[in-house]
Design a protein around this motif. Structure first.
Motif, PDB file in Angstrom:
ATOM      1  N   ASP A 107      25.364 -50.990 -14.348  1.00  0.00           N
ATOM      2  CA  ASP A 107      24.809 -49.776 -13.955  1.00  0.00           C
ATOM      3  C   ASP A 107      24.852 -48.968 -15.327  1.00  0.00           C
ATOM      4  OD1 ASP A 107      27.561 -49.031 -14.625  1.00  0.00           O
ATOM      5  OD2 ASP A 107      27.592 -47.615 -12.914  1.00  0.00           O
ATOM      6  N   GLY A 108      25.090 -49.389 -16.402  1.00  0.00           N
ATOM      7  CA  GLY A 108      24.960 -48.840 -17.606  1.00  0.00           C
ATOM      8  C   GLY A 108      26.350 -48.215 -17.866  1.00  0.00           C
ATOM      9  N   LYS A 109      27.212 -48.195 -17.323  1.00  0.00           N
ATOM     10  CA  LYS A 109      28.651 -47.518 -17.580  1.00  0.00           C
ATOM     11  C   LYS A 109      29.963 -48.595 -17.462  1.00  0.00           C
ATOM     12  CE  LYS A 109      26.779 -42.904 -16.323  1.00  0.00           C
ATOM     13  NZ  LYS A 109      26.902 -41.718 -15.357  1.00  0.00           N
ATOM     14  N   ASP A 110      30.263 -48.525 -16.035  1.00  0.00           N
ATOM     15  CA  ASP A 110      31.531 -49.322 -15.760  1.00  0.00           C
ATOM     16  C   ASP A 110      31.497 -50.227 -14.606  1.00  0.00           C
ATOM     17  OD1 ASP A 110      32.869 -48.136 -18.181  1.00  0.00           O
ATOM     18  OD2 ASP A 110      33.208 -46.513 -17.052  1.00  0.00           O
ATOM     19  N   ILE A 111      30.456 -50.267 -14.235  1.00  0.00           N
ATOM     20  CA  ILE A 111      30.286 -50.909 -12.737  1.00  0.00           C
ATOM     21  C   ILE A 111      29.550 -52.089 -13.022  1.00  0.00           C
ATOM     22  CG2 ILE A 111      29.677 -50.792 -10.461  1.00  0.00           C
ATOM     23  CD1 ILE A 111      32.007 -48.984 -11.026  1.00  0.00           C
ATOM     24  N   LEU A 112      29.671 -53.525 -12.345  1.00  0.00           N
ATOM     25  CA  LEU A 112      29.150 -54.279 -12.398  1.00  0.00           C
ATOM     26  C   LEU A 112      28.927 -54.861 -10.824  1.00  0.00           C
ATOM     27  CD1 LEU A 112      27.826 -56.316 -14.709  1.00  0.00           C
ATOM     28  CD2 LEU A 112      30.026 -57.920 -14.220  1.00  0.00           C
TER      29      LEU A 112
ATOM     30  N   VAL B 169      37.933 -55.807 -12.933  1.00  0.00           N
ATOM     31  CA  VAL B 169      38.782 -55.392 -11.712  1.00  0.00           C
ATOM     32  C   VAL B 169      38.108 -55.387 -10.368  1.00  0.00           C
ATOM     33  CG1 VAL B 169      40.535 -53.702 -10.669  1.00  0.00           C
ATOM     34  CG2 VAL B 169      40.456 -54.401 -13.000  1.00  0.00           C
ATOM     35  N   HIS B 170      38.410 -56.154  -9.326  1.00  0.00           N
ATOM     36  CA  HIS B 170      37.692 -56.107  -8.018  1.00  0.00           C
ATOM     37  C   HIS B 170      37.776 -54.735  -7.490  1.00  0.00           C
ATOM     38  CE1 HIS B 170      36.747 -57.038  -3.851  1.00  0.00           C
ATOM     39  NE2 HIS B 170      35.739 -57.518  -4.382  1.00  0.00           N
ATOM     40  N   ASN B 171      36.407 -54.267  -7.125  1.00  0.00           N
ATOM     41  CA  ASN B 171      36.601 -52.759  -6.494  1.00  0.00           C
ATOM     42  C   ASN B 171      36.488 -52.973  -4.950  1.00  0.00           C
ATOM     43  OD1 ASN B 171      35.320 -50.208  -5.541  1.00  0.00           O
ATOM     44  ND2 ASN B 171      35.848 -49.486  -7.581  1.00  0.00           N
ATOM     45  N   ARG B 172      35.451 -53.515  -4.707  1.00  0.00           N
ATOM     46  CA  ARG B 172      35.230 -53.600  -3.003  1.00  0.00           C
ATOM     47  C   ARG B 172      34.135 -54.504  -2.796  1.00  0.00           C
ATOM     48  NH1 ARG B 172      34.026 -47.726  -1.217  1.00  0.00           N
ATOM     49  NH2 ARG B 172      35.566 -47.085  -3.002  1.00  0.00           N
ATOM     50  N   SER B 173      33.949 -55.221  -1.637  1.00  0.00           N
ATOM     51  CA  SER B 173      32.978 -55.920  -1.083  1.00  0.00           C
ATOM     52  C   SER B 173      32.421 -55.231   0.072  1.00  0.00           C
ATOM     53  CB  SER B 173      33.400 -57.378  -0.580  1.00  0.00           C
ATOM     54  OG  SER B 173      34.137 -57.886  -1.757  1.00  0.00           O
ATOM     55  N   VAL B 174      31.190 -55.444   0.019  1.00  0.00           N
ATOM     56  CA  VAL B 174      30.150 -54.760   1.230  1.00  0.00           C
ATOM     57  C   VAL B 174      29.582 -55.919   2.238  1.00  0.00           C
ATOM     58  CG1 VAL B 174      28.472 -53.190   1.911  1.00  0.00           C
ATOM     59  CG2 VAL B 174      29.673 -52.639  -0.147  1.00  0.00           C
ATOM     60  N   PRO B 175      30.140 -55.761   3.414  1.00  0.00           N
ATOM     61  CA  PRO B 175      29.284 -56.785   4.201  1.00  0.00           C
ATOM     62  C   PRO B 175      27.759 -56.860   4.121  1.00  0.00           C
ATOM     63  CG  PRO B 175      31.209 -55.879   5.466  1.00  0.00           C
ATOM     64  CD  PRO B 175      31.145 -55.204   4.213  1.00  0.00           C
ATOM     65  N   ALA B 176      27.436 -58.005   4.314  1.00  0.00           N
ATOM     66  CA  ALA B 176      25.817 -57.993   4.303  1.00  0.00           C
ATOM     67  C   ALA B 176      25.158 -57.515   5.452  1.00  0.00           C
ATOM     68  CB  ALA B 176      25.169 -59.544   4.153  1.00  0.00           C
TER      69      ALA B 176
ATOM     70  N   LEU C 268      30.386 -45.259   7.677  1.00  0.00           N
ATOM     71  CA  LEU C 268      29.553 -44.550   7.026  1.00  0.00           C
ATOM     72  C   LEU C 268      29.632 -44.454   5.475  1.00  0.00           C
ATOM     73  CD1 LEU C 268      27.050 -42.676   7.851  1.00  0.00           C
ATOM     74  CD2 LEU C 268      28.581 -40.748   8.039  1.00  0.00           C
ATOM     75  N   LYS C 269      31.052 -44.262   5.203  1.00  0.00           N
ATOM     76  CA  LYS C 269      31.434 -44.282   3.790  1.00  0.00           C
ATOM     77  C   LYS C 269      31.079 -45.626   3.001  1.00  0.00           C
ATOM     78  CE  LYS C 269      35.079 -40.716   4.397  1.00  0.00           C
ATOM     79  NZ  LYS C 269      36.687 -40.693   4.194  1.00  0.00           N
ATOM     80  N   HIS C 270      31.264 -46.712   3.765  1.00  0.00           N
ATOM     81  CA  HIS C 270      31.140 -47.983   3.401  1.00  0.00           C
ATOM     82  C   HIS C 270      29.386 -48.079   3.061  1.00  0.00           C
ATOM     83  CE1 HIS C 270      34.849 -49.714   3.068  1.00  0.00           C
ATOM     84  NE2 HIS C 270      35.316 -49.524   4.250  1.00  0.00           N
TER      85      HIS C 270
END
Length: 847
Positions: A30-35, A68-75, A93-95
């Motif tokens: 994302d150009g910052k700290d997120i992959l 560092v693993h942040n979160r996983s989102v179900p497909a 809704l937040k996810h």
């Protein structure tokens, strides 16, 4: 981040992405700290070292990478969210919101990488907008001398019922003109023929504007390394213009790291002589101030003509009025041209051909999405003597005229006057134009009880002195102690002169308890295509026109504004699609944020109807900190409006409809929670039992609609008034809709359909009633004979919120492009009420 660290981080991310491919993992940064990855990264790859040097280098250059693993989102979460609507649970809704951001990062990844390119910067990113650097540097969209207009694109992802949409639109932004000298900037900005004509006031003004911008120089070249022989690219931040000039500033040219005790060995020399001896440069403007740049402790001051504005800097100041007008005209793209440019940009992005998107289960269609819409029936407008205007039979959708029509409730003019602020217009021409304008007022039904007094010689008066002189003239002749109206005629559209008149009438006279309603009239527009004398003639070059001097439509529009300002009613609508059998109040609310260069202060305004024609309004204004996106004093303001309604009608309202501007999708939930509670608290304080419907309005969304067929098209090729979109592209969880209520003016470009969302509804209105209620309110903006883009109460609140800055001392008639923070003080940034002239607060004096 420092340049070296940023470069290393960028290269490390590029190598990391390639390394993950060996594990069949596709990664987007994302150009910052997120992959964002399409698969979970193995534990062994979460802490690694990457060698930034090429193979065969004598020694490695290691870069530590920790993931560092942040979160996983179900497909299937997004699919469930988009199809389930209001049944989605809050945690889901937040996810889902996180999933939308992750998908957006995947779609933007290539553009984001180009914003931080290793070799050369390819794109500039401003928020969600991207601007190609080389294209805009070589050929900007428009050039205003000191400022240039860049063209790029906006891109974001939107979750929709049954799918998602990639929103791409044309974007524009103002940038500093690249590599022009500071001396040339000052000359052009101040409209001087030569640099030698710059005054101390000009230089002070430019110093404030340029503070914080970066400059480069061309007289020093790099002597070592790969870039030897090139000019230095790094910019230095401007602090201000120094008080010394190149002639008067003396210093000792000591070598670097010279001990202080040895400095006296080097004789003092002026900056002018130094550049002449050291660099062989003979300064052309040695008497101009030096430019003081960071670091401040070094005291580095450079001659103005040797400082060049570094390229690629966004112009975050308020544009001059003439620049604003040109920029708006340049951005006004027709529907066809905008869609052509959007298609060209999409073609360059090649998102529909990107194979890596399939790794994330994404695919982008190459064509715009087609949707269905509905067309609402326009209302009939009621004017004086029960005359009606059937909007279905008008030639131009959303427009009508006042030919042969009088106002629903006309005003009376008794103690009033006309002032001439046109120095080159002769007295007889001024009198002819004024009398023709007055005839137009009478034609609209305004009762002229007494002819106005005239003040024609104002050449040696300030605006305040002219207003006072006319008031004294009326008082001396008729004994009047209060004035109904002053009509002020100015030669051409001039924002500064308009502001001077309003400030004198509504602020300076108000301090003396002598406030008066003013109407500014522009001679050029009033007599467009007409003669300026008596008799018969043609055109504006000296023909002599008599009674037909003023354009009738212009005269009617001015009369409409005056009738409103005097507290009367221009028109009404019999059926607003709501129940008016009980006392009903309609409110509009808006926030006005600070313009670039102004004090960081937000102003809020709420207007509320107090009669049953829904045309007479009471206004409340307040100031609050810039970081507040809800109305801080909403409860207190609503208490005053409700009390005013009760005092005027003898009974409090039983139904309240509240329309709120600037309610963005991300803030809607929090705004609803805070503001609905504040309105109900106002009900409770006054002991009122009333139903509330709260509708939010958002104009700054990213969806654009193009008509597909003649049934949905107006005369300018835009979506015609009355078109409502309530399916396919709406929110999966909210009751929202898009409504096109106005027809774009000629040359105004592709219009944007506002988005409305019903956040609270005690009345349990049917969807069709909500659509018709909002649409019909857009016909009640009584300043003109056209439907407007937002409901009339919201439009009035927007104007009032903008005007609030003047009453708070933050918008005195100074230079538009300068910071005006010196007018106020920091303690004024707290939430507080803004006092208004008591004689004006119960009418639309600012209309």
């Amino acid at each position: 981040e420092k340049k070296g660290i940023d470069f290393a981080k960028l290269k490390a991310i590029s190598l990391l992405v390639e390394r993950l491919k060996t594990h069949q993992i596709t990664a987007k940064w994302d150009g910052k700290d997120i992959l964002v990855t399409n698969k979970e990264i193995p534990e062994s790859e979460l802490r690694i070292q990457i060698d930034l040097n090429k193979e065969g280098a004598p020694r490695p250059k290691l870069f530590d990478v920790t993931l560092v693993h942040n979160r996983s989102v179900p497909a299937d979460l997004m699919r469930k969210y988009m199809h389930a609507g209001n049944t989605v649970k809050q945690d889901e809704l937040k996810h889902a919101a996180v999933a939308v951001k992750m998908m957006d990062t995947v779609l933007r990844a290539e553009s984001l990488m180009r914003c931080r390119a290793v070799e050369a910067l390819q794109l500039m990113k401003i928020g969600s907008k991207f601007f190609p650097v080389k294209e805009n540097t070589d050929k900007p969209a428009d050039d205003y001398g000191t400022v240039v207009l860049w063209r790029g694109w906006h891109q974001d992802l939107r979750a929709l019922p049954g799918g998602s949409a990639l929103c791409i639109d044309v974007a524009h932004a103002a940038f500093m003109a690249p590599m022009i000298s500071i001396s040339k900037f000052c000359k052009k900005h101040c409209n001087r023929e030569s640099t030698s004509q710059l005054t101390p006031e000009d230089l002070k003004k430019c110093s404030k504007i340029l503070k914080g911008f970066k400059i480069r120089t061309k007289h020093i070249k790099i002597t070592k390394g790969k870039r030897a022989g090139e000019f230095m690219r790094e910019g230095k931040d401007i602090i201000e213009f120094a008080s010394e000039t190149a002639r008067t500033c003396m210093f000792r040219p000591t070598p670097r790291n010279c001990p202080p005790e040895e400095a006296d060995k080097y004789p003092e020399i002026s900056v002018y002589e130094y550049y002449k001896e050291k660099h062989g440069i003979r300064l052309d403007y040695p008497d101009l101030p030096l430019v003081w740049v960071h670091p401040k402790s070094c005291g580095l001051k450079i001659p103005m003509e040797l400082c060049y504005i570094k390229e690629g800097q966004i112009y975050n100041r308020q544009l001059k009025p003439e620049m604003q007008a040109q920029a708006v005209k340049k951005q006004a793209l027709s529907s066809t041209e905008r869609m052509r440019q959007v298609g060209a940009m999409f073609g360059k992005l090649k998102l529909d051909e990107d194979p890596t998107l399939r790794e994330f289960g994404l695919a982008v269609m190459a064509k715009p999405k087609k949707i269905k819409a509905r067309l609402l029936k326009p209302p009939s407008l009621v004017y004086g003597n029960n005359s009606t205007v059937n909007m279905e039979h008008q030639r131009d959708p959303g427009a009508w005229n006042l030919r042969g029509i009088q106002f629903f409730k006309p005003a009376r003019l008794k103690h009033w006057g006309v002032i001439n602020f046109c120095p080159r217009v002769r007295d007889n021409e001024f009198m002819d134009a004024a009398e023709s304008l007055i005839d137009g007022f009478a034609a609209c039904g305004i009762e002229i009880e007494r002819k106005p007094e005239f003040l024609s010689d104002t050449s040696r008066m300030s605006k305040l002195e002219a207003l006072q002189a006319l008031g004294q003239q009326i008082h001396a002749k008729h004994g009047a102690t209060s004035m109904d109206l002053f009509v002020c005629i100015i030669p051409k559209i001039d924002k500064r002169e308009w502001k001077e008149i309003k400030y004198a009438a509504e602020v300076e006279l108000a301090k003396m308890n002598m406030e008066v309603v003013t109407q500014v009239v522009v001679m050029d527009k009033m007599c467009k295509g007409k003669g300026k004398g008596k008799g018969k003639g043609k055109g504006g070059k000296g023909g002599k026109g008599g009674k037909g001097l003023v354009n009738p439509q212009y005269s009617a529009n001015v009369a409409a504004k005056i009738n409103l300002k005097l507290g009367e009613c221009n028109l009404t609508i019999q059926d607003l699609a709501i129940d008016v059998s009980v006392p009903t109040m309609v409110c509009g609310a808006a926030l006005s944020t600070h313009a670039p260069g102004q004090l960081s202060q937000t102003y809020a305004s709420i207007v509320g109807t107090r009669d049953f024609t829904f045309s007479q309004y009471v206004t409340e204004m307040s100031g609050q900190p810039a970081n507040k996106f809800d109305i801080a004093r909403l409860k207190e303001m609503m208490v005053n409006l409700l009390q005013s309604f009760a005092d005027f009608n003898g009974i409090p309202p039983k139904s309240v409809y509240f329309l709120r501007d600037s309610c963005s999708q991300g803030q809607a939930g929090q705004v609803k929670e805070l503001e609905v509670a504040a309105i109900r608290a106002a009900f409770q304080e006054l002991g009122i039992e009333a139903k509330l419907t709260y509708i939010g309005l958002q104009k700054n969304h990213t969806l654009r609609f193009e008509p597909d067929g003649s049934d949905a098209t107006d005369s300018q090729g835009n979506v015609r008034p009355g078109v409502v979109v309530d399916s396919e592209v709406n929110s999966a969880t909210d009751f929202d809709f898009f409504l096109q209520s106005h027809s774009g003016l000629k040359g105004a470009g592709m219009t944007r359909m506002p988005r409305y969302v019903v956040l609270e509804d005690d009345h349990q209105m049917r969807a069709d009633d909500v659509y018709n209620f909002v649409y019909r309110l857009c016909h009640l903006f009584a300043r003109c004979t056209r439907t407007v883009s937002v409901p009339a109460p919201v439009y009035y609140a927007q104007i009032a919120a903008d005007r609030a800055r003047m009453y708070d001392g933050q918008d005195a008639p100074l230079d538009d492009s300068l910071s005006q923070s010196t007018v106020g003080s920091e303690h004024n940034l707290d939430a507080r009420a803004i006092s208004l002239p008591t004689s004006l607060a119960s009418r639309l004096w600012y209309a």
